[in-house]
Write an enzyme that holds these catalytic residues in place. Structure first.
Site, PDB file in Angstrom:
ATOM      1  N   ALA A  66       4.306  -8.214   7.576  1.00  0.00           N
ATOM      2  CA  ALA A  66       3.202  -8.314   6.627  1.00  0.00           C
ATOM      3  C   ALA A  66       3.676  -9.191   5.467  1.00  0.00           C
ATOM      4  O   ALA A  66       4.876  -9.302   5.212  1.00  0.00           O
ATOM      5  CB  ALA A  66       2.823  -6.925   6.131  1.00  0.00           C
TER       6      ALA A  66
ATOM      7  N   GLY B 202       5.491  -5.797  10.373  1.00  0.00           N
ATOM      8  CA  GLY B 202       4.135  -5.874  10.915  1.00  0.00           C
ATOM      9  C   GLY B 202       4.039  -6.815  12.107  1.00  0.00           C
ATOM     10  O   GLY B 202       3.139  -6.659  12.941  1.00  0.00           O
TER      11      GLY B 202
ATOM     12  N   GLU C 168       5.023  -4.731  14.938  1.00  0.00           N
ATOM     13  CA  GLU C 168       3.932  -3.771  15.156  1.00  0.00           C
ATOM     14  C   GLU C 168       2.746  -4.426  15.852  1.00  0.00           C
ATOM     15  O   GLU C 168       2.129  -3.835  16.743  1.00  0.00           O
ATOM     16  CB  GLU C 168       3.521  -3.151  13.816  1.00  0.00           C
TER      17      GLU C 168
ATOM     18  N   GLU D 255      11.516  -2.663   7.140  1.00  0.00           N
ATOM     19  CA  GLU D 255      10.833  -2.222   5.920  1.00  0.00           C
ATOM     20  C   GLU D 255      11.731  -1.417   4.994  1.00  0.00           C
ATOM     21  O   GLU D 255      11.563  -1.439   3.774  1.00  0.00           O
ATOM     22  CB  GLU D 255       9.588  -1.391   6.294  1.00  0.00           C
TER      23      GLU D 255
END
Ligand code: HXC
Length: 257
Positions: free
Chosen positions: A65, A108, A111, A131
Site C-alpha cells: 500500500a 498490500g 495481499e 508492515e
C-alpha cells in the site's frame, strides 16, 4: 476509459491488467484500487472475457500500500474511512484471476497476489509482509491468507520479522503454483488464463466458487456445497456438449450456456 495507474489490454478472452506506477514500485494507492475495481466491474460484465491476468513489471508486482498516503492518517481517519474495504472487490470477482508476479510483492502487494486465484512467480519474485517495520500490521488479509497458504510458523516468522521469501521458497511453501523465468511470467500467466477461458464460463465460475468455499466452511459443509454445485452443472448446455464430445472423440465446442 483512460487510466493513470494501470494499463488494460485484451488477449483474446483474457483481460490483462498491468499495475503501472513504476516510479513508486507500483505502490497501491486509493486511485489505483479504484481503477482496478472499475476494470474488474467491466470485465465481470463482459461475456468476451473468460479470465483475467494481473501483473506489474519486472522490478515490482507491487511494493505495498502507498506509504505516503497512509503516513498522515490517524486511527480515526483509517477506521472512519475504512479505506481498505474497497480492496475486497477482487475477492468477489467471479471469473478466475491469475497473478503474474515478478520482483517485489510486499505488504498490500503480497495481499493482492493472495486474493488472486492462481499465482505464477517469476524467478526474481520476493514476497513479504514487512508492515511490522512500519509500526503496523497487515491490513488486507495478510495475517489470514498467508497463514492459510504457508502455515502458522512461516506466516508468523514473515509477519513478525518482516523477512522476505524468494520465489523458490514461495513455491515450496504453496504460496505460488509455480516459478518460471522472469521474462516468461506474463506469457505463462496468459497461457494459463487462456486455457481456463476456453472452457465453459459458467462451469469455470462454479468450480472457482466451490474451491473458495473450502476457505469459508467445514469440510462436510464444503462437500455438500460442491455436490449441489456439481449437480447444478448438469443443467448447462455445455455439460451435454462436453460429454457428447468425449463420447464422439472430438474437441468440445463450448458456448457458455
Ligand atoms: C510508497 C514506495 C513504496 C510504498 C517503494 N516506494 N515502496 N512508495 N509506498 N509501499 C517508492 C520509494 O519511496 C521510492 O520512491 C521508489 O518507490 C523506489 O523505492 P526504493 O526504496 O528507492 O527502491 P529499493 O531501494 O530498490 O527498495 C525496494 C524496496 C523498498 C525494498 C521494495 O522500496 C521498500 O522497502 N518499500 C516499502 C515496502 C513496504 O514496507 N511495504 C508495505 C507497505 S504497508 P522515491 O520517490 O524515493 O524514488 C502495506 C500495508 C497494507 O502494504 C495494508 C493493507 C492495504
Amino acid at each position: 476509459m483512460a487510466y493513470e495507474n494501470i494499463t488494460v489490454d485484451r488477449r483474446g478472452r483474457v483481460g490483462l491488467i498491468t499495475l503501472n506506477r513504476p516510479k513508486a514500485l507500483n505502490a497501491l494507492n486509493g486511485a489505483l484500487i479504484d481503477e482496478l475495481n472499475a476494470v474488474l466491474d467491466s470485465f465481470e460484465a463482459d461475456e468476451e472475457i473468460g479470465a483475467v491476468v494481473i501483473t506489474g513489471n519486472e522490478k515490482a508486482f507491487a511494493a505495498g500500500a502507498d506509504i505516503t498516503e497512509m503516513r498522515s492518517m490517524s486511527f480515526v481517519d483509517a477506521h472512519g474511512s475504512d479505506f481498505i474495504a474497497k480492496w475486497n472487490r477482487i475477492t468477489a470477482f467471479r471469473k478466475p484471476v491469475v497473478a503474474a508476479i515478478a520482483g517485489y510483492a510486499l505488504g498490500g502487494g503480497c495481499e493482492l497476489a493472495m486474493m488472486c486465484d492462481i499465482a505464477i512467480a517469476g524467478d526474481n519474485a520476493k514476497f513479504g509482509q514487512p508492515e511490522i517495520k512500519l509500526g503496523v500490521i497487515p491490513g488486507a488479509g495478510g495475517t489470514q491468507r498467508l497463514t492459510r497458504a504457508v502455515g502458522k510458523s512461516k506466516a508468523m516468522e514473515m509477519i513478525l520479522t518482516g523477512r522476505m521469501m524468494n520465489a523458490e521458497e514461495a513455491e515450496r511453501s504453496g504460496l505460488v503454483s509455480r516459478v518460471v523465468p522472469v521474462a516468461d511470467v506474463v506469457d505463462e500467466a496468459i497461457t494459463v488464463a487462456e486455457r481456463i477461458a476456453h472452457f465453459s464460463a459458467p462451469t469455470v465460475a462454479l468450480a472457482k466458487a466451490s474451491v473458495n468455499r473450502a476457505f469459508e466452511t467445514t469440510l462436510a459443509e464444503g462437500v455438500l456445497y460442491e455436490r449441489a454445485v456439481f449437480y447444478a452443472s448438469f443443467a448447462t448446455e455445455d455439460k451435454r456438449e462436453g460429454m457428447d464430445a468425449f463420447i464422439e472423440k472430438r474437441e468440445p465446442a463450448f458456448t457458455n450456456r
